[in-house]
Structure formats: C-alpha cells, structure tokens
Design an enzyme around this catalytic site. Structure first.
Site, PDB file in Angstrom:
ATOM      1  N   ALA A   1       0.826  -1.246  -0.109  1.00  0.00           N
ATOM      2  CA  ALA A   1      -0.085  -0.030  -0.140  1.00  0.00           C
ATOM      3  C   ALA A   1       0.923   1.343   0.051  1.00  0.00           C
ATOM      4  O   ALA A   1       1.821   1.428   0.421  1.00  0.00           O
ATOM      5  CB  ALA A   1      -0.942  -0.161   1.166  1.00  0.00           C
TER       6      ALA A   1
ATOM      7  N   GLY B   1       1.163  -5.700   0.391  1.00  0.00           N
ATOM      8  CA  GLY B   1      -0.004  -5.727  -0.570  1.00  0.00           C
ATOM      9  C   GLY B   1       0.452  -6.340  -1.848  1.00  0.00           C
ATOM     10  O   GLY B   1      -0.319  -7.221  -2.468  1.00  0.00           O
TER      11      GLY B   1
ATOM     12  N   GLU C   1       0.636  -9.990  -1.159  1.00  0.00           N
ATOM     13  CA  GLU C   1      -0.869 -10.429  -0.995  1.00  0.00           C
ATOM     14  C   GLU C   1      -1.620 -10.641  -2.419  1.00  0.00           C
ATOM     15  O   GLU C   1      -2.205 -11.332  -2.697  1.00  0.00           O
ATOM     16  CB  GLU C   1      -1.477  -9.317  -0.220  1.00  0.00           C
ATOM     17  CG  GLU C   1      -1.015  -9.740   1.348  1.00  0.00           C
ATOM     18  CD  GLU C   1      -1.466  -8.622   2.322  1.00  0.00           C
ATOM     19  OE1 GLU C   1      -1.387  -7.347   2.158  1.00  0.00           O
ATOM     20  OE2 GLU C   1      -1.904  -8.881   3.319  1.00  0.00           O
TER      21      GLU C   1
ATOM     22  N   GLU D   1       4.580  -5.010   6.929  1.00  0.00           N
ATOM     23  CA  GLU D   1       3.506  -4.030   7.759  1.00  0.00           C
ATOM     24  C   GLU D   1       3.910  -3.929   9.200  1.00  0.00           C
ATOM     25  O   GLU D   1       3.538  -2.875   9.721  1.00  0.00           O
ATOM     26  CB  GLU D   1       1.902  -4.609   7.485  1.00  0.00           C
ATOM     27  CG  GLU D   1       1.503  -4.363   6.260  1.00  0.00           C
ATOM     28  CD  GLU D   1       1.606  -5.857   5.509  1.00  0.00           C
ATOM     29  OE1 GLU D   1       2.580  -6.692   5.955  1.00  0.00           O
ATOM     30  OE2 GLU D   1       1.209  -6.038   4.489  1.00  0.00           O
TER      31      GLU D   1
END
Ligand code: COA
Length: 258
Positions: free
Chosen positions: A62, A107, A110, A130
C-alpha cells in the site's frame, strides 16, 4: 497511468506502473483492479491474465504516503475494496499469473498470493513488512500466507517483517517457479499459451474447483468437484477432447469463454 492494460491474443497483461513509488497501491491502482474484474467478466476472449510491475518492483504494498494522509475509515475502505476484488478474482474462471519481477512486499505479496500461479524472477523478494509500520497485513497476509507456507512460517514472516528471496519463497511453496530476470516475460508467455491451448470450460471449472474448494470443508469441496466434473462432461469441449483422443488427433477446443 497507474496501471497499463495490454491485450494480446487472449492474454491480458495488467502492469502496475508507478515505478517511482515501487508500484505502491493507491486509489488509482484499486480502480484499475476493479476495471480488470469488469473486463474479465465482459471480454470473453480473455483467456489468461498476467499481473506484473514496471521497474524494480512488482509492488511494494500500500502507498505509505497515502496512508499518512488517511484516517482509519479511509484506510479501511481502500483495503476492503481491494480485498473484495482479490477474492472475486480468485472466484472467476480466468487463470491469473503473477509475473513477479522484483519486490513483492505487503500488499504486493498479497496480490501475488491471490493469483493462481506465481512465477518470480531470481531477483524478486517477498515479505509482509507491515509490522514495521505498526500495522498488520490486510489483504490476506495472515491468511493466504499461512495456508500456503504453513502456520508457523507465516507467523514468523508477519511477526518479523523480514524479506525472503525468490528461491526461499519457492522452497516454501509460495512461488511456483523462479526464472532468470531476462526470461520472466518469455516463460510467463509460454505458460499462458499452454493454458490457452486447453478448453476454456475445463480451465474455468478447475480454477473454481481448486480455489472455492480450498475455502470449504473437504466433504463439501469433494461434492463441489463432482458437480463441476459433471458440468465439464456436458460441454462440447468434453465431446471434442474425448473424440479427438479416440481418433488419435489433436483436439480443437473452443477459443473463447462462454
Ligand atoms: N508506498 C509509497 N512509496 C513507496 C513505498 C510504499 N509502500 N515503497 C517504496 N516507496 C517509494 C520510496 O519512498 C521512494 O520514493 P522517493 O524516491 O520519493 O523517496 C521510492 O519508492 C523508492 O524506494 P526506496 O526505498 O528508495 O528503494 P529501496 O530499493 O532502497 O528500498 C524497499 C526498497 C521496498 C525495501 C523500501 O522502499 C521499503 O521498505 N518500502 C516499504 C515497503 C512496505 O512497508 N510495504 C508495506 C506497506 S503497508
């Protein structure tokens, strides 16, 4: 443009294109993912999707600058929207290949995990950093990862935020295959062409049986597989595939999805 779309002969390339921010996910990227889902649903000549990144990253997660300007509601809204899109992508009938050309972090890791097959270049790396920002993964990093690499290894990766190499990721079962960086596109194309040569119905049923079945209990999943087997048997391609074998010739399957 945050993402470039390029369709060539049934293969749709979706290239994250914010190299100056290592292809970090912002609202434009999320919108492009929504467009991707809509295109898969409406353009029946799309047989395989490839997600990749420009520059030295697949995707570094992100956009942290965007997060620095977001409150709790905004951050949750953006991540929820992309999370639902990735779930939907897993349920569609078109296989998605992640061509991981560099960093696949947060992300990025992911997104790759929500793809059906991950081919990584040897310089790629994976991780869920994160925790270093005081937050936790929100797009499957604690869930898909533990199902892929095992419970304890996922715990270690999420708790430490450490990066692992493509080779280590391959050993853990997170990556299907590691290839030389300069061969990545060629290898992914070869794989996409091979899948494209099969029946689009059978491809779609297999994707749905594997992905949806994975989220069910075994008894229901086996029943679901039997139901989809029955459906696959009812297609024209099944008649053609079986007849072609008997006649000792190459099967001529449908080109587009139904
Ligand atoms: N969001 C926004 N910008 C990002 C970013 C992210 N997730 N990751 C990298 N960038 C930006 C950097 O700020 C830098 O921008 P600048 O040139 O304007 O300063 C640019 O991309 C290049 O990154 P840089 O850190 O200089 O590259 P590097 O090769 O030295 O390091 C990483 C690469 C991936 C190790 C490092 O950028 C990093 O740790 N990024 C954050 C990863 C992360 O925590 N992701 C989870 C987010 S929830």
């Amino acid at each position: 443009m945050a993402v470039e779309f390029e369709k060539e002969d049934g293969i749709l390339w979706f290239k994250l294109n914010r190299p100056e921010a290592l292809n970090a996910i912002n609202e434009d990227v999320v919108k492009a993912f929504r467009e991707l889902i809509n295109r898969i649903k409406t353009e029946k000549d799309i047989r395989v999707v490839v997600i990749t990144g420009s520059g030295k990253a697949f995707c570094a997660g992100a956009d942290i600058k965007m997060f620095s300007e977001s409150d709790f509601f905004k951050a949750r809204e953006i991540i929820s929207e992309l999370g639902k899109i990735l779930d939907e992508m897993e349920d569609l009938d078109v296989p998605v290949i992640a061509a991981v050309n560099g960093y696949a972090l947060g992300g990025g890791c992911e997104i790759a995990m929500a793809c059906d097959i991950i081919i990584a270049s040897e310089n790629a790396s994976f991780g869920q950093p994160e925790i270093n920002l005081g937050i936790i993964p929100g797009l499957g990093g604690t869930q898909r990862l533990s199902r892929l690499v095992g419970w304890k290894k996922a715990m270690e990766l999420c708790l430490t935020g450490e990066r692992i190499s493509a080779k280590e990721a391959e050993k853990l079962g997170l990556v299907n295959k590691v290839v030389a960086a300069e061969k990545l596109e060629e290898e992914v194309k070869k794989l996409a062409e091979l899948i494209k040569s099969k029946s689009p119905y059978a491809v779609g049923f297999i994707k749905q049986a594997v992905n949806r079945g994975y989220k069910m209990g075994l008894k229901d999943a086996l029943q679901y597989e039997r139901d989809l087997f029955g459906l696959s048997f009812a297609t024209e391609d099944a008649r053609e595939g079986i007849k072609a074998f008997v006649e000792k010739r190459k099967a001529e399957f449908m080109k587009d999805r139904a």
